[in-house]
Design an enzyme around this catalytic site. Structure first.
Site, mmCIF file in Angstrom:
data_model
loop_
_atom_site.group_PDB
_atom_site.id
_atom_site.type_symbol
_atom_site.label_atom_id
_atom_site.label_comp_id
_atom_site.label_asym_id
_atom_site.label_seq_id
_atom_site.Cartn_x
_atom_site.Cartn_y
_atom_site.Cartn_z
ATOM 1 N N GLY A 186 2.388 2.078 10.912
ATOM 2 C CA GLY A 186 3.372 3.156 10.829
ATOM 3 C C GLY A 186 4.045 3.483 12.150
ATOM 4 N N HIS B 280 -9.579 1.317 4.825
ATOM 5 C CA HIS B 280 -8.311 1.468 5.544
ATOM 6 C C HIS B 280 -8.530 2.398 6.748
ATOM 7 C CE1 HIS B 280 -4.183 2.509 6.506
ATOM 8 N NE2 HIS B 280 -3.827 1.417 5.857
ATOM 9 N N GLU C 27 -5.624 -4.987 10.409
ATOM 10 C CA GLU C 27 -4.612 -3.959 10.618
ATOM 11 C C GLU C 27 -4.895 -3.226 11.930
ATOM 12 O OE1 GLU C 27 -2.478 -2.672 6.809
ATOM 13 O OE2 GLU C 27 -4.255 -1.434 6.952
ATOM 14 N N ASN D 222 0.882 -1.167 0.000
ATOM 15 C CA ASN D 222 0.000 0.000 0.000
ATOM 16 C C ASN D 222 0.923 1.221 0.000
ATOM 17 O OD1 ASN D 222 -1.735 2.094 0.501
ATOM 18 N ND2 ASN D 222 -2.444 1.363 2.503
ATOM 19 N N TRP D 223 1.039 1.825 -1.147
ATOM 20 C CA TRP D 223 2.017 2.912 -1.299
ATOM 21 C C TRP D 223 1.500 4.246 -0.758
ATOM 22 C CZ3 TRP D 223 3.960 1.495 -6.971
ATOM 23 C CH2 TRP D 223 4.729 0.321 -6.882
ATOM 24 N N LYS D 224 0.275 4.249 -0.275
ATOM 25 C CA LYS D 224 -0.319 5.444 0.349
ATOM 26 C C LYS D 224 -0.069 6.686 -0.522
ATOM 27 C CE LYS D 224 -0.186 3.132 4.768
ATOM 28 N NZ LYS D 224 -0.103 3.208 6.219
ATOM 29 N N GLY E 280 2.956 -1.197 4.348
ATOM 30 C CA GLY E 280 3.081 0.230 4.059
ATOM 31 C C GLY E 280 4.534 0.594 3.820
ATOM 32 N N GLY E 281 5.192 1.108 4.866
ATOM 33 C CA GLY E 281 6.556 1.613 4.744
ATOM 34 C C GLY E 281 7.528 0.655 4.077
ATOM 35 N N SER F 50 3.274 -2.294 10.451
ATOM 36 C CA SER F 50 4.716 -2.362 10.757
ATOM 37 C C SER F 50 5.367 -3.682 10.365
ATOM 38 C CB SER F 50 4.965 -2.044 12.242
ATOM 39 O OG SER F 50 4.628 -0.688 12.510
ATOM 40 N N GLU G 44 -6.879 4.737 7.832
ATOM 41 C CA GLU G 44 -6.637 6.161 7.528
ATOM 42 C C GLU G 44 -7.880 6.781 6.871
ATOM 43 O OE1 GLU G 44 -2.944 5.434 5.493
ATOM 44 O OE2 GLU G 44 -2.065 4.884 7.421
HETATM 45 P P1 13P Z 1 2.997 0.215 7.757
HETATM 46 O O1 13P Z 1 3.480 -1.095 7.178
HETATM 47 O O2 13P Z 1 3.801 1.384 7.310
HETATM 48 O O3 13P Z 1 2.832 0.117 9.241
HETATM 49 O O4 13P Z 1 1.520 0.461 7.153
HETATM 50 C C1 13P Z 1 0.599 -0.568 7.207
HETATM 51 C C2 13P Z 1 -0.596 -0.182 6.430
HETATM 52 O O5 13P Z 1 -1.325 0.720 6.786
HETATM 53 C C3 13P Z 1 -0.866 -0.934 5.194
HETATM 54 O O6 13P Z 1 -2.130 -0.660 4.710
#
Ligand code: 13P
Length: 256
Positions: free
Chosen positions: A176, A98, A170, A12-14, A234-235, A213, A100
């Site tokens: 994050g 998600h 999640e 997920n490149w956000k 994510g990251g 994470s 967010e």
């Molecule tokens: P991180 O891997 O950066 O914690 O993000 C997870 C995420 O929100 C994937 O959708």
């Protein structure tokens, strides 16, 4: 879209990669995807990067999707994108609900579930995200929160619609933060999700991904858990080196 029993490593490149950066990363991921026997790499770039990434992934083993989608076929929905618009660029899935979207943009359980249900009814794959906050976990509300979020969706779909569903657990506090959930916590949450599914449908529970994470340092024990079909990353999905490490770990663990 069937994942054919393979581990799903979904990046997920956000709102983190420009179209140029997303294209460059996809170019590196295409040959890596081809080598994998037990795993599939999926990527969800920003909407604006989708056309460039689509041109790179066409005909490859790398799967392309979006970070959000709206269920209506077309209409006056400023800022939204439909399944048809995503399909035009070869997208095969979308993330919905998600945390967010829920927390920053105020998407309620009802709205996330309506979105996901309308998309599933179009035969399009949805990665439906659910998870508790730190406060909810502390108050022992994890099971109730997961049930409320997932039940809102399950009451709006048929068992057949559910064949396109992937659930992502999640925990909000793990996203994050660098604090990954313990394997025991992940195993318990995934069992809870499977039990919620069983209350509604007799078919096998959809694949469940873990997100929050995930890195190459913690993924080996997570991917070996019985009810973990992969990860929403994510990251650690933003560099080729990190994705390569995660893919190697997934390959060593074998199919889910
Ligand atoms: P991180 O891997 O950066 O914690 O993000 C997870 C995420 O929100 C994937 O959708």
């Amino acid at each position: 879209m069937a994942h054919k029993g393979k581990n799903v490593l979904c990046g997920n490149w956000k709102m983190k990669l420009s179209a140029a950066a997303a294209k460059a990363l996809a170019l590196e991921l295409v040959p890596l995807s081809r080598e994998l026997r037990h795993s599939q790499i999926w990527v969800a770039p920003s909407f604006t990067a989708i056309p460039d990434v689509a041109a790179v992934v066409r005909g490859s083993a790398l799967r392309l999707g979006a970070q959000n989608v709206y269920g209506a076929l077309e209409g006056a929905f400023t800022g939204e994108v439909s399944v048809g618009m995503l399909k035009e660029f070869g997208c095969e899935f979308a993330i919905v609900g998600h945390s967010e979207r829920r927390i920053i943009f105020g998407e309620t359980n009802e709205l996330a579930a309506e979105r996901a249900a309308a998309v599933l009814k179009q035969g399009f794959t949805v990665i439906f995200c659910i998870g508790e906050t730190a406060k909810e976990r502390k108050e022992n509300l994890t099971g109730e929160v997961l049930e409320a979020q997932l039940w809102a969706l399950l009451t709006k779909i048929s068992e057949a619609d559910g064949s396109h569903l992937i659930v992502a657990y999640e925990p909000v506090w793990a996203i994050g933060s660098g604090v990954v959930a313990k394997v025991q916590e992940i195993a318990e949450a995934h069992m809870t999700i499977a039990a919620i599914w069983k209350k509604r449908f007799s078919s096998a529970c959809p694949p469940i991904l873990y997100g929050g994470s995930v890195t190459a340092d913690n993924f080996a024990e997570i991917i070996r858990l019985d009810l973990v079909a992969g990860a929403l990353i994510g990251g650690a999905s933003l560099t080729f080196e990190s994705m390569q490490k995660l893919a190697r770990i997934s390959e060593e663990a074998g199919s889910c």
